[in-house]
Design a protein around this motif. Structure first.
Motif, PDB file in Angstrom:
ATOM      1  N   ASN A 433       0.821  -1.216   0.000  1.00  0.00           N
ATOM      2  CA  ASN A 433       0.000   0.000   0.000  1.00  0.00           C
ATOM      3  C   ASN A 433       0.854   1.264   0.000  1.00  0.00           C
ATOM      4  OD1 ASN A 433      -2.236  -1.627   0.064  1.00  0.00           O
ATOM      5  ND2 ASN A 433      -2.796  -1.174   2.183  1.00  0.00           N
ATOM      6  N   GLU A 436       2.589   1.738  -3.410  1.00  0.00           N
ATOM      7  CA  GLU A 436       1.655   2.230  -4.418  1.00  0.00           C
ATOM      8  C   GLU A 436       1.315   3.704  -4.188  1.00  0.00           C
ATOM      9  OE1 GLU A 436      -1.729  -0.307  -4.301  1.00  0.00           O
ATOM     10  OE2 GLU A 436      -0.650  -2.084  -5.018  1.00  0.00           O
ATOM     11  N   SER A 437       1.099   4.084  -2.928  1.00  0.00           N
ATOM     12  CA  SER A 437       0.753   5.479  -2.623  1.00  0.00           C
ATOM     13  C   SER A 437       1.909   6.419  -2.922  1.00  0.00           C
ATOM     14  CB  SER A 437       0.346   5.601  -1.146  1.00  0.00           C
ATOM     15  OG  SER A 437      -0.807   4.836  -0.876  1.00  0.00           O
ATOM     16  N   ALA A 439       4.271   5.878  -5.150  1.00  0.00           N
ATOM     17  CA  ALA A 439       4.411   5.951  -6.607  1.00  0.00           C
ATOM     18  C   ALA A 439       3.365   6.896  -7.194  1.00  0.00           C
ATOM     19  CB  ALA A 439       4.259   4.555  -7.205  1.00  0.00           C
ATOM     20  N   ALA A 440       2.128   6.824  -6.658  1.00  0.00           N
ATOM     21  CA  ALA A 440       1.065   7.702  -7.144  1.00  0.00           C
ATOM     22  C   ALA A 440       1.368   9.165  -6.839  1.00  0.00           C
ATOM     23  CB  ALA A 440      -0.265   7.302  -6.510  1.00  0.00           C
ATOM     24  N   ALA A 441       2.088   9.383  -5.720  1.00  0.00           N
ATOM     25  CA  ALA A 441       2.442  10.753  -5.332  1.00  0.00           C
ATOM     26  C   ALA A 441       3.731  11.218  -5.995  1.00  0.00           C
ATOM     27  CB  ALA A 441       2.575  10.843  -3.813  1.00  0.00           C
ATOM     28  N   GLY A 442       4.372  10.344  -6.775  1.00  0.00           N
ATOM     29  CA  GLY A 442       5.612  10.708  -7.457  1.00  0.00           C
ATOM     30  C   GLY A 442       6.824  10.702  -6.567  1.00  0.00           C
TER      31      GLY A 442
END
Length: 524
Positions: A433, A436-437, A439-442
């Motif tokens: 989790n 993934e978070s 990566a989504a936030a860069g």
């Protein structure tokens, strides 16, 4: 051969006096686990530990308690029960002191493992001594007192742990020191009030080889569960070696136990229907309850952002369920002499509670979470102690120690496996989790990487702190879903048990002992 000294049965007043010391000892042992439940996130954060180490601080105690429980139970059938209880209290006190002085997570895990030896003695011997004092029919009422103490310990422990770590002039080390005075008081009370016949036996032999093989086999498998998927893959040579080694060790343990003169886990008792089903149900209840409950404090603190004291308060519904159900059901069992209906109902309620908690995330209503915890508490209060009572009702007094400790052994084993398996599942899911978070936030940084553990939230930036909280909150529901599936096994085992009225005598006659073996459950 064995010969026990005969003594007059203890009066109700003498039983209550002796019970006060036993319950004090059990109370301090349980507090040692529950006081850590809310304090552990702060403790691991202060020692800069990891999620795996978080799990092992709990697992280490459960593991050694599990490994030593059958040995304590067998010793109780051979030697003075009072002295054995006192020895286990002393070991527990020493382990508590060493835990409080630990300087890193490695030392803390080792100290908790030593402390677990004393916990194993207490969780086995308190049940054994009560069985030696009170007939099964009357024991339901006293099991209610036992459940009440469990509830007080489980309610007071998290609250006390939260207050201690939130009080600057105390600090987390007092979570381990605080139980020492209570244990010493229990030691003194037992010295004055507990008077039991000493069983003298010739040619005493303890199957230490069998106990060592059981402990080694379980340990290897638990270590594998903790590291598989992280340090190495599920399908790898490391997994193959550890699984095969664990199974071989356990297979050897069964072989040794089947040939030992004094096995620590007597196979003759284990294969009886009531005992076998009670063991299976205890495994399931232990895995579900210990495995799930250990992570509730972490959910409230890390996943929801509450303080340790607030986290302790939020677990009150769980403990209230245990308190109310154990006392009420204990009285009903004493009045009716029936036990199966309450065990079946308890396991069903336990599944329902875990099913509710399987849907939670980091934003779930606390009222909804409290409802699930209340059901889990009611289920545990109705089933856990009564599974031991069901087995005690089917064996003669001379085997009460081995029988009681065997059920406690498998319940503790279930708890140990549950904490390890669910802890490993939670760690993997949290890591996924967070990754993934990020990566989504860069952001391209390892979760909990460097010198900072992702459990030490104060050392993380605000944005990262929110990601970690959401990851833990959302992952917790998944482990409760696994717990619900495990608890279903307990329901099946409870349904398959034969209804057996509780006898009103302490011991079985030779004829009724034979009948108990054949019919698995008699009434005197």
């Amino acid at each position: 051969m064995s010969q026990a000294q005969t003594e007059e049965p203890m009066t109700h007043r003498q039983v209550l006096e002796a019970l006060s010391g036993l319950l004090l000892a059990l109370f301090v042992a349980m507090v040692s686990s529950t006081i850590v439940s809310t304090a552990l996130p702060k403790i691991i954060g202060a020692l800069n530990g990891t999620q795996t180490q978080y799990t092992w601080v709990v697992t280490a105690t459960l593991l050694t308690a599990t490994a030593t429980t059958p040995i304590w139970g067998k010793l109780a059938d051979l030697y003075n029960k009072k002295i054995l209880v006192q020895v286990s209290i002393v070991i527990f006190v020493l382990g508590s002191m060493i835990s409080g002085l630990a300087q890193n997570t490695g030392e803390l895990i080792a100290a908790r493992a030593f402390q677990g030896i004393g916990v194993g003695g207490l969780q086995a011997l308190v049940q054994v001594v009560i069985a030696a004092m009170i007939p099964p029919r009357e024991r339901g009422r006293y099991n209610g007192y036992l459940g009440g103490v469990m509830a007080v310990a489980t309610v007071g422990g998290p609250l006390l742990g939260g207050v201690i770590v939130d009080t600057s002039w105390l600090g987390w080390r007092w979570c381990f020191f605080v139980g020492v005075p209570v244990a010493i008081i229990a030691l003194v009370v037992l010295q004055k009030t507990l008077h039991l016949a000493t069983i003298k036996r010739d040619n005493v032999k303890i199957d230490y080889l069998g106990a060592a093989l059981i402990a080694a086999g379980v340990s290897v498998l638990l270590i594998w569960v903790s590291f598989v998927g992280g340090s190495f893959a599920w399908l790898s040579w490391q997994s193959a070696v550890m699984v095969v080694a664990g199974l071989v060790l356990l297979g050897l343990a069964v072989w040794v136990e089947s040939r030992a003169a004094e096995p620590v886990v007597p196979l003759g008792i284990v294969v009886q229907r009531t005992t076998a089903l009670s063991i299976l149900a205890s495994l399931a209840v232990g895995m579900a309850m210990f495995g799930g409950a250990v992570f509730l404090g972490q959910y409230f603190q890390i996943g929801r952002g509450y303080s340790p004291t607030e986290a302790g308060l939020l677990t009150i519904p769980l403990m209230a369920g245990v308190l109310i159900s154990s006392i009420v059901v204990g009285q009903l069992i004493t009045r009716t002499g029936r036990i199966k209906p309450y065990i079946v109902a308890g396991t069903l309620i336990l599944v329902a509670g875990f099913a509710i908690l399987s849907t939670i995330d980091h934003e779930t209503s606390l009222v909804f979470v409290s409802g699930g915890m209340l059901l889990i508490g009611v289920g545990v209060g109705m089933s856990m102690q009564n599974l031991v009572l069901a087995v005690q009702n089917t064996v003669p007094l001379k085997d009460i120690g081995a029988a009681s400790s065997t059920v406690a052994f498998f319940r503790s084993l279930g708890g140990t496996i549950g904490v390890s398996v669910l802890g490993a599942i939670l760690a993997r899911r949290v890591t996924s989790n967070i990754t993934e978070s990020l990566a989504a936030a860069g952001v391209h940084a390892p979760a909990g990487g460097g010198k900072t553990s992702n459990l030490n939230l104060n050392a993380l930036p605000e944005a990262m702190r929110h990601i970690v909280r959401a990851a833990y909150g959302d992952a917790t529901g998944h482990i409760f879903l696994v717990s619900a599936c495990i608890a279903v096994v307990g329901v099946i085992a409870a349904l398959l048990m034969r209804p057996a009225p509780l006898r009103s005598t302490l011991d079985l006659s030779a004829a009724k002992s034979a009948e108990a073996t054949d019919k698995v459950g008699v009434s005197s």
